[in-house]
Design an enzyme around this catalytic site. Sequence first.
Site, short mmCIF file in Angstrom:
data_model
loop_
_atom_site.label_atom_id
_atom_site.label_comp_id
_atom_site.label_asym_id
_atom_site.label_seq_id
_atom_site.Cartn_x
_atom_site.Cartn_y
_atom_site.Cartn_z
N THR A 50 0.65 -0.83 0.46
CA THR A 50 0.54 0.02 -0.27
C THR A 50 0.77 1.21 -0.04
O THR A 50 2.20 0.51 0.37
CB THR A 50 -0.92 -0.09 1.17
OG1 THR A 50 -0.68 -0.01 2.58
CG2 THR A 50 -1.87 -0.90 1.16
N THR A 52 1.47 4.23 1.33
CA THR A 52 2.26 5.01 2.18
C THR A 52 3.12 3.68 3.14
O THR A 52 4.22 4.31 3.52
CB THR A 52 1.40 5.62 3.56
OG1 THR A 52 0.58 6.49 3.19
CG2 THR A 52 1.51 6.14 4.37
N CYS A 53 2.56 2.95 3.44
CA CYS A 53 3.82 1.19 3.79
C CYS A 53 4.85 1.01 3.34
O CYS A 53 6.24 1.38 3.70
CB CYS A 53 2.68 0.64 4.00
SG CYS A 53 1.46 0.97 4.84
N SER A 54 4.45 0.99 1.77
CA SER A 54 5.87 1.81 0.97
C SER A 54 6.52 2.27 0.54
O SER A 54 7.70 2.40 0.52
CB SER A 54 5.32 1.02 -0.79
OG SER A 54 4.75 -0.08 -0.41
N LEU A 58 7.99 1.53 5.82
CA LEU A 58 9.00 1.02 5.83
C LEU A 58 9.98 1.40 5.86
O LEU A 58 11.09 0.89 6.30
CB LEU A 58 8.26 -0.54 5.27
CG LEU A 58 8.73 -1.27 5.12
CD1 LEU A 58 8.49 -3.41 5.57
CD2 LEU A 58 10.72 -1.83 4.12
#
Length: 253
Positions: A50, A52-54, A58
Site C-alpha cells: 500500500t 504510505t506503507c511502501s 517501512l
Amino acid sequence: MLPSAESLEGKPVPNVTFKARPDDQWRDLRTDELFKNRTVVVFSLPGAFTPTCSSTHLPRYNELAPVLRSHGVDEVFCISVNDAFVMNQWKAGQDAANITVIPDGNGDFTEGMGMLVDKRELGFGRRSWRYSMLVRDGIIEKIFIEPEREGDPFEVSDADTMLAYLAPDAEVPEPVVMFSRPGCPHCARAKKALREHDIHFTDIPEDGRINTIVLRGVTGRMTWPQVFVGGELIGGADEVQDWLAERSAGQGI
C-alpha cells in the site's frame, strides 16, 4: 474504538503463533520466541504494497534500523494482516534487509492488540490500524497509535518519532546513494566499506538508462562508483573510505 496508549503500556503483547515462511519454509513463530528477553521495535500498518506503507513507513524504519540497534534494539519487526507470501515478496521488493516482516495473516496478534479495524470499504476486509511500539521482554514500554479518524493518518508511528523516544540525542544519518557499475571492483570495495560501518545505502546500478552520460551529468565525473551523502557528493571508493575514517574519528570510534 481503538485502545488508548495508557491502557496498553505496561501490558504484555498478545500470546499468538505466526505462520511465517523464513527461507521459503513454513515455520511457526511464537510470541515468546520473538519477544522474550529481547528489546524489539514493532511497527504495524494496514497492508503490504500500500502507498504510505511502501513509500515512507517501512523504508524509513529500514534506514534507521542500524541507529535503533546501536541504542539497544535487538530487532525491528513489521507486522501486518497479510499472509507470509505477500509479506516476503513485499520485503524483497523494498530491499528492506534491516526489517523482519511478521505475517499476521489471521489477524490474531492485531486483534489481541485491539488494533483490528474494518477496511471493507476499500476491499481490504479487516486490517491493522497503524501504530508502533517499543517492547522489552514482551512488555509494551511505549506505544504510538495514530489518531482515530477517517483515512490513513500517519503522524506518530514513524521511525523518527520512535528514535526520538528511545534516544533523543541520537544522530540521524543522512541518506546515502551510490551510483555503481556491475562487476566494478571499486564499487564492491565502497559497498563493503559502507556495510562494515553499518550504513544503509541505496544502490543505483548502471543499466540502459543509468549510464556514464547520466553519471557525468549528475556528478561531473566519469568513474564508478560515485557516492552521495545527504545530497553532497563524496566521490569514489577511496574518498568514501576517507569519509568513513573522518566520520569514525569524529565519533571517537
